[in-house]
Design a protein around this motif. Structure first.
Motif, mmCIF file in Angstrom:
data_model
loop_
_atom_site.group_PDB
_atom_site.id
_atom_site.type_symbol
_atom_site.label_atom_id
_atom_site.label_comp_id
_atom_site.label_asym_id
_atom_site.label_seq_id
_atom_site.Cartn_x
_atom_site.Cartn_y
_atom_site.Cartn_z
ATOM 1 N N LEU A 121 4.715 -3.291 3.957
ATOM 2 C CA LEU A 121 3.747 -3.978 3.094
ATOM 3 C C LEU A 121 4.366 -5.226 2.483
ATOM 4 C CD1 LEU A 121 2.108 -1.059 1.052
ATOM 5 C CD2 LEU A 121 1.126 -2.339 2.961
ATOM 6 N N GLU A 122 3.644 -6.331 2.572
ATOM 7 C CA GLU A 122 4.105 -7.544 1.894
ATOM 8 C C GLU A 122 3.800 -7.395 0.405
ATOM 9 O OE1 GLU A 122 3.740 -12.275 2.743
ATOM 10 O OE2 GLU A 122 1.862 -11.203 2.504
ATOM 11 N N GLU A 123 4.686 -7.954 -0.438
ATOM 12 C CA GLU A 123 4.443 -7.862 -1.869
ATOM 13 C C GLU A 123 3.132 -8.577 -2.211
ATOM 14 O OE1 GLU A 123 7.959 -8.790 -4.160
ATOM 15 O OE2 GLU A 123 6.714 -8.886 -5.966
ATOM 16 N N GLY A 124 2.269 -7.886 -2.932
ATOM 17 C CA GLY A 124 0.983 -8.495 -3.306
ATOM 18 C C GLY A 124 -0.139 -8.158 -2.342
ATOM 19 N N ALA A 125 0.171 -7.474 -1.229
ATOM 20 C CA ALA A 125 -0.878 -7.072 -0.288
ATOM 21 C C ALA A 125 -1.811 -6.084 -0.985
ATOM 22 C CB ALA A 125 -0.268 -6.416 0.949
ATOM 23 N N ASN A 126 -3.085 -6.085 -0.571
ATOM 24 C CA ASN A 126 -4.080 -5.241 -1.219
ATOM 25 C C ASN A 126 -3.952 -3.783 -0.755
ATOM 26 O OD1 ASN A 126 -6.264 -4.377 -2.704
ATOM 27 N ND2 ASN A 126 -7.766 -5.050 -1.180
ATOM 28 N N MET A 127 -2.823 -3.178 -1.131
ATOM 29 C CA MET A 127 -2.574 -1.782 -0.760
ATOM 30 C C MET A 127 -1.687 -1.187 -1.854
ATOM 31 S SD MET A 127 -3.447 0.543 1.365
ATOM 32 C CE MET A 127 -4.513 -0.521 2.321
ATOM 33 N N GLY A 128 -2.253 -1.216 -3.079
ATOM 34 C CA GLY A 128 -1.549 -0.655 -4.226
ATOM 35 C C GLY A 128 -1.585 0.862 -4.181
#
Ligand SMILES: Nc1nc2c(ncn2[C@@H]2O[C@H](COP(=O)(O)OP(=O)(O)O)[C@@H](O)[C@H]2O)c(=O)[nH]1
Ligand SMILES: [Mg+2]
Length: 232
Positions: A121-128
Protein backbone atom coordinates in the motif's frame (compact mmCIF):
# COMPACT_ATOMS: atom_id res chain seq x y z
CA UNK A 1 0.70 -11.70 -26.14
CA UNK A 2 1.67 -14.05 -23.32
CA UNK A 3 2.87 -17.58 -24.16
CA UNK A 4 0.94 -17.46 -27.45
CA UNK A 5 -2.25 -16.18 -25.77
CA UNK A 6 -3.81 -12.85 -26.74
CA UNK A 7 -4.16 -10.45 -23.82
CA UNK A 8 -6.71 -7.65 -23.38
CA UNK A 9 -7.17 -5.06 -20.61
CA UNK A 10 -10.62 -3.70 -19.73
CA UNK A 11 -11.06 -0.39 -17.86
CA UNK A 12 -14.42 1.01 -16.70
CA UNK A 13 -14.31 4.81 -16.72
CA UNK A 14 -16.73 7.47 -15.60
CA UNK A 15 -15.41 11.03 -15.78
CA UNK A 16 -11.74 10.12 -15.48
CA UNK A 17 -10.10 12.58 -17.90
CA UNK A 18 -7.42 13.42 -15.35
CA UNK A 19 -6.02 9.92 -14.63
CA UNK A 20 -7.06 7.95 -17.74
CA UNK A 21 -4.24 8.96 -20.12
CA UNK A 22 -1.51 7.87 -17.74
CA UNK A 23 -3.42 4.71 -16.78
CA UNK A 24 -3.78 3.63 -20.41
CA UNK A 25 -0.09 4.14 -21.14
CA UNK A 26 0.86 2.39 -17.89
CA UNK A 27 -1.23 -0.69 -18.73
CA UNK A 28 -0.24 -0.97 -22.38
CA UNK A 29 2.66 -3.19 -21.39
CA UNK A 30 4.49 -5.53 -23.78
CA UNK A 31 2.11 -8.42 -22.99
CA UNK A 32 -1.05 -6.42 -23.72
CA UNK A 33 -2.50 -6.61 -27.25
CA UNK A 34 -5.42 -4.23 -26.76
CA UNK A 35 -6.76 -2.00 -24.02
CA UNK A 36 -10.51 -1.30 -23.98
CA UNK A 37 -11.82 1.70 -22.04
CA UNK A 38 -15.55 1.54 -21.38
CA UNK A 39 -16.84 5.09 -21.30
CA UNK A 40 -19.74 5.06 -18.82
CA UNK A 41 -21.57 8.30 -19.79
CA UNK A 42 -18.61 10.57 -19.07
CA UNK A 43 -19.37 14.25 -19.50
CA UNK A 44 -15.69 15.22 -19.63
CA UNK A 45 -12.93 14.30 -22.11
CA UNK A 46 -12.37 10.74 -20.84
CA UNK A 47 -12.99 9.12 -24.26
CA UNK A 48 -10.80 11.56 -26.16
CA UNK A 49 -7.89 11.34 -23.72
CA UNK A 50 -8.12 7.52 -23.61
CA UNK A 51 -8.12 7.22 -27.40
CA UNK A 52 -5.17 9.57 -27.72
CA UNK A 53 -3.22 7.44 -25.21
CA UNK A 54 -3.78 4.31 -27.34
CA UNK A 55 -6.99 2.75 -26.03
CA UNK A 56 -10.01 1.42 -27.91
CA UNK A 57 -13.04 3.23 -26.47
CA UNK A 58 -16.54 1.70 -26.32
CA UNK A 59 -19.60 3.35 -24.75
CA UNK A 60 -21.85 1.85 -22.06
CA UNK A 61 -25.07 3.80 -21.43
CA UNK A 62 -26.17 1.76 -18.36
CA UNK A 63 -24.54 3.55 -15.45
CA UNK A 64 -22.55 1.54 -12.93
CA UNK A 65 -19.25 -0.14 -12.18
CA UNK A 66 -20.67 -3.61 -12.87
CA UNK A 67 -22.49 -2.63 -16.04
CA UNK A 68 -19.40 -0.90 -17.42
CA UNK A 69 -17.11 -3.85 -16.70
CA UNK A 70 -19.59 -6.35 -18.18
CA UNK A 71 -19.66 -4.34 -21.40
CA UNK A 72 -15.87 -4.44 -21.58
CA UNK A 73 -15.78 -8.19 -20.89
CA UNK A 74 -18.31 -8.89 -23.67
CA UNK A 75 -16.24 -6.76 -26.01
CA UNK A 76 -13.05 -8.68 -25.10
CA UNK A 77 -14.76 -12.03 -25.78
CA UNK A 78 -16.17 -10.78 -29.10
CA UNK A 79 -12.68 -9.73 -30.12
CA UNK A 80 -11.33 -13.20 -29.41
CA UNK A 81 -9.00 -12.55 -26.47
CA UNK A 82 -7.73 -15.52 -24.43
CA UNK A 83 -6.70 -13.68 -21.28
CA UNK A 84 -8.61 -10.69 -19.93
CA UNK A 85 -7.34 -8.28 -17.27
CA UNK A 86 -9.59 -5.77 -15.50
CA UNK A 87 -8.27 -2.64 -13.82
CA UNK A 88 -9.40 0.89 -12.88
CA UNK A 89 -8.98 4.25 -14.57
CA UNK A 90 -7.75 6.13 -11.52
CA UNK A 91 -3.99 5.28 -11.40
CA UNK A 92 -4.43 3.24 -8.20
CA UNK A 93 -3.08 0.06 -9.85
CA UNK A 94 0.19 -0.55 -11.69
CA UNK A 95 0.86 -2.12 -15.07
CA UNK A 96 4.01 -3.61 -13.55
CA UNK A 97 1.76 -6.01 -11.60
CA UNK A 98 0.56 -7.61 -14.88
CA UNK A 99 3.44 -10.14 -15.05
CA UNK A 100 2.69 -11.12 -11.44
CA UNK A 101 -0.90 -11.94 -12.39
CA UNK A 102 0.10 -13.74 -15.62
CA UNK A 103 2.62 -15.90 -13.77
CA UNK A 104 -0.25 -17.89 -12.18
CA UNK A 105 -2.64 -18.18 -15.12
CA UNK A 106 -1.28 -21.49 -16.46
CA UNK A 107 -2.38 -23.23 -13.27
CA UNK A 108 -5.49 -21.16 -12.45
CA UNK A 109 -8.62 -19.94 -14.21
CA UNK A 110 -8.77 -16.70 -12.27
CA UNK A 111 -6.10 -14.59 -10.52
CA UNK A 112 -7.37 -11.75 -8.33
CA UNK A 113 -5.46 -9.02 -6.51
CA UNK A 114 -5.69 -8.12 -2.85
CA UNK A 115 -5.20 -4.58 -1.54
CA UNK A 116 -4.97 -5.60 2.10
CA UNK A 117 -1.28 -6.58 2.06
CA UNK A 118 0.09 -3.51 3.81
CA UNK A 119 3.64 -3.54 2.37
CA UNK A 120 2.03 -3.04 -1.06
CA UNK A 121 0.00 0.00 0.00
CA UNK A 122 1.24 3.46 -0.87
CA UNK A 123 1.04 5.92 2.01
CA UNK A 124 -2.24 7.82 1.70
CA UNK A 125 -3.93 5.17 -0.48
CA UNK A 126 -7.65 4.79 0.23
CA UNK A 127 -7.23 1.57 2.21
CA UNK A 128 -7.19 2.62 5.85
CA UNK A 129 -7.83 0.32 8.79
CA UNK A 130 -11.63 0.48 8.35
CA UNK A 131 -11.46 -0.68 4.73
CA UNK A 132 -8.72 -3.26 5.36
CA UNK A 133 -10.64 -4.87 8.23
CA UNK A 134 -13.97 -4.60 6.39
CA UNK A 135 -12.60 -6.16 3.23
CA UNK A 136 -10.86 -8.98 5.09
CA UNK A 137 -14.01 -9.74 7.13
CA UNK A 138 -16.28 -9.88 4.06
CA UNK A 139 -13.62 -11.83 2.15
CA UNK A 140 -13.44 -14.45 4.93
CA UNK A 141 -17.22 -14.84 4.76
CA UNK A 142 -17.02 -15.33 0.99
CA UNK A 143 -14.02 -17.62 1.18
CA UNK A 144 -15.47 -19.87 3.85
CA UNK A 145 -18.92 -20.11 2.23
CA UNK A 146 -17.68 -20.70 -1.30
CA UNK A 147 -14.46 -22.64 -0.85
CA UNK A 148 -11.47 -20.29 -1.03
CA UNK A 149 -10.65 -19.51 2.64
CA UNK A 150 -7.36 -17.59 1.98
CA UNK A 151 -9.28 -14.70 0.37
CA UNK A 152 -8.44 -11.28 1.94
CA UNK A 153 -10.17 -8.74 -0.33
CA UNK A 154 -13.52 -8.55 -2.12
CA UNK A 155 -13.27 -5.23 -3.91
CA UNK A 156 -10.02 -5.35 -5.83
CA UNK A 157 -10.70 -4.51 -9.48
CA UNK A 158 -7.27 -5.69 -10.69
CA UNK A 159 -7.75 -9.29 -11.78
CA UNK A 160 -7.10 -11.70 -14.64
CA UNK A 161 -9.42 -14.33 -16.06
CA UNK A 162 -9.11 -17.02 -18.71
CA UNK A 163 -11.49 -16.84 -21.65
CA UNK A 164 -13.23 -20.18 -21.04
CA UNK A 165 -14.02 -19.30 -17.41
CA UNK A 166 -15.30 -15.86 -18.43
CA UNK A 167 -17.56 -17.40 -21.06
CA UNK A 168 -19.00 -19.69 -18.39
CA UNK A 169 -19.72 -17.03 -15.75
CA UNK A 170 -20.56 -13.89 -17.77
CA UNK A 171 -24.23 -14.83 -18.38
CA UNK A 172 -24.67 -15.13 -14.59
CA UNK A 173 -23.12 -11.78 -13.63
CA UNK A 174 -25.82 -9.20 -13.03
CA UNK A 175 -24.64 -6.86 -10.25
CA UNK A 176 -24.68 -3.30 -11.59
CA UNK A 177 -22.56 -1.68 -8.89
CA UNK A 178 -19.54 -2.52 -6.76
CA UNK A 179 -21.03 -5.89 -5.73
CA UNK A 180 -19.97 -7.01 -9.20
CA UNK A 181 -16.48 -7.53 -7.80
CA UNK A 182 -17.31 -10.26 -5.22
CA UNK A 183 -20.00 -11.67 -7.51
CA UNK A 184 -17.35 -12.52 -10.07
CA UNK A 185 -15.31 -14.36 -7.43
CA UNK A 186 -18.39 -16.28 -6.21
CA UNK A 187 -19.30 -17.34 -9.76
CA UNK A 188 -15.78 -18.59 -10.53
CA UNK A 189 -15.88 -20.73 -7.38
CA UNK A 190 -19.40 -21.99 -8.15
CA UNK A 191 -18.10 -23.10 -11.55
CA UNK A 192 -15.29 -25.00 -9.75
CA UNK A 193 -12.71 -22.57 -11.13
CA UNK A 194 -9.21 -22.70 -9.71
CA UNK A 195 -8.48 -19.27 -8.31
CA UNK A 196 -5.52 -17.55 -6.71
CA UNK A 197 -5.29 -14.29 -4.82
CA UNK A 198 -2.03 -12.32 -4.94
CA UNK A 199 -1.01 -9.01 -3.34
CA UNK A 200 -0.99 -6.05 -5.72
CA UNK A 201 0.20 -2.48 -5.29
CA UNK A 202 -2.45 0.07 -4.40
CA UNK A 203 -1.69 3.75 -4.79
CA UNK A 204 -3.26 7.11 -4.04
CA UNK A 205 -6.15 7.85 -6.38
CA UNK A 206 -5.88 10.58 -9.03
CA UNK A 207 -9.22 12.34 -9.76
CA UNK A 208 -12.49 12.15 -7.87
CA UNK A 209 -13.52 8.89 -6.10
CA UNK A 210 -16.90 7.42 -7.12
CA UNK A 211 -17.50 4.44 -4.80
CA UNK A 212 -15.56 4.60 -1.55
CA UNK A 213 -16.15 8.28 -0.82
CA UNK A 214 -17.11 7.96 2.87
CA UNK A 215 -17.22 5.34 5.63
CA UNK A 216 -21.02 5.39 5.42
CA UNK A 217 -20.99 4.73 1.67
CA UNK A 218 -18.34 2.03 2.08
CA UNK A 219 -20.51 0.36 4.72
CA UNK A 220 -23.51 0.41 2.37
CA UNK A 221 -21.36 -1.09 -0.39
CA UNK A 222 -20.23 -3.78 2.06
CA UNK A 223 -23.83 -4.73 2.83
CA UNK A 224 -24.64 -5.06 -0.88
CA UNK A 225 -21.56 -7.27 -1.25
CA UNK A 226 -22.67 -9.49 1.65
CA UNK A 227 -26.08 -9.91 0.01
CA UNK A 228 -24.44 -11.13 -3.21
CA UNK A 229 -22.14 -13.47 -1.25
CA UNK A 230 -25.10 -14.98 0.61
CA UNK A 231 -26.96 -15.36 -2.68
CA UNK A 232 -29.89 -13.19 -1.51
N1 LIG B 1 -18.56 4.04 -8.96
C1 LIG B 1 -18.63 3.97 -10.26
N2 LIG B 1 -17.51 3.72 -10.94
C2 LIG B 1 -17.61 3.66 -12.25
C3 LIG B 1 -18.84 3.82 -12.91
N3 LIG B 1 -18.66 3.66 -14.19
C4 LIG B 1 -17.37 3.43 -14.34
N4 LIG B 1 -16.70 3.46 -13.17
C5 LIG B 1 -15.25 3.24 -12.95
O1 LIG B 1 -15.01 2.19 -12.01
C6 LIG B 1 -13.78 2.41 -11.30
C7 LIG B 1 -14.03 2.38 -9.80
O2 LIG B 1 -14.48 3.60 -9.27
P1 LIG B 1 -13.69 4.37 -8.12
O3 LIG B 1 -14.27 5.73 -7.98
O4 LIG B 1 -12.23 4.35 -8.39
O5 LIG B 1 -14.03 3.52 -6.84
P2 LIG B 1 -13.06 3.24 -5.61
O6 LIG B 1 -11.84 2.60 -6.17
O7 LIG B 1 -13.84 2.34 -4.70
O8 LIG B 1 -12.79 4.56 -4.99
C8 LIG B 1 -13.23 3.74 -11.84
O9 LIG B 1 -12.34 3.42 -12.89
C9 LIG B 1 -14.49 4.42 -12.35
O10 LIG B 1 -14.23 5.40 -13.33
C10 LIG B 1 -20.03 4.09 -12.15
O11 LIG B 1 -21.13 4.28 -12.65
N5 LIG B 1 -19.86 4.15 -10.84
MG1 LIG C 1 -10.62 3.34 -7.57
Amino acid sequence: MYKGKRVCVVIPAWNEEEPIGHTVKNFLTQEVDELIVVDNNSTDNTAKVARRAGATVVPEPIQGYGAAIRRGLREALNRGYDLIIITEADQTFLGTDIPNLLEHIDKHHFVVGTRTATPYLEEGANMGLFLVVGNIAVAKLLGLLHGYPPLTDVGCTLRLIRREMLEAILPELDAEGAAFSPQMIVKVLQHSGKMKEIPVHYLVRVGEAKITTSKRKAFGTGLKMIRVILGL
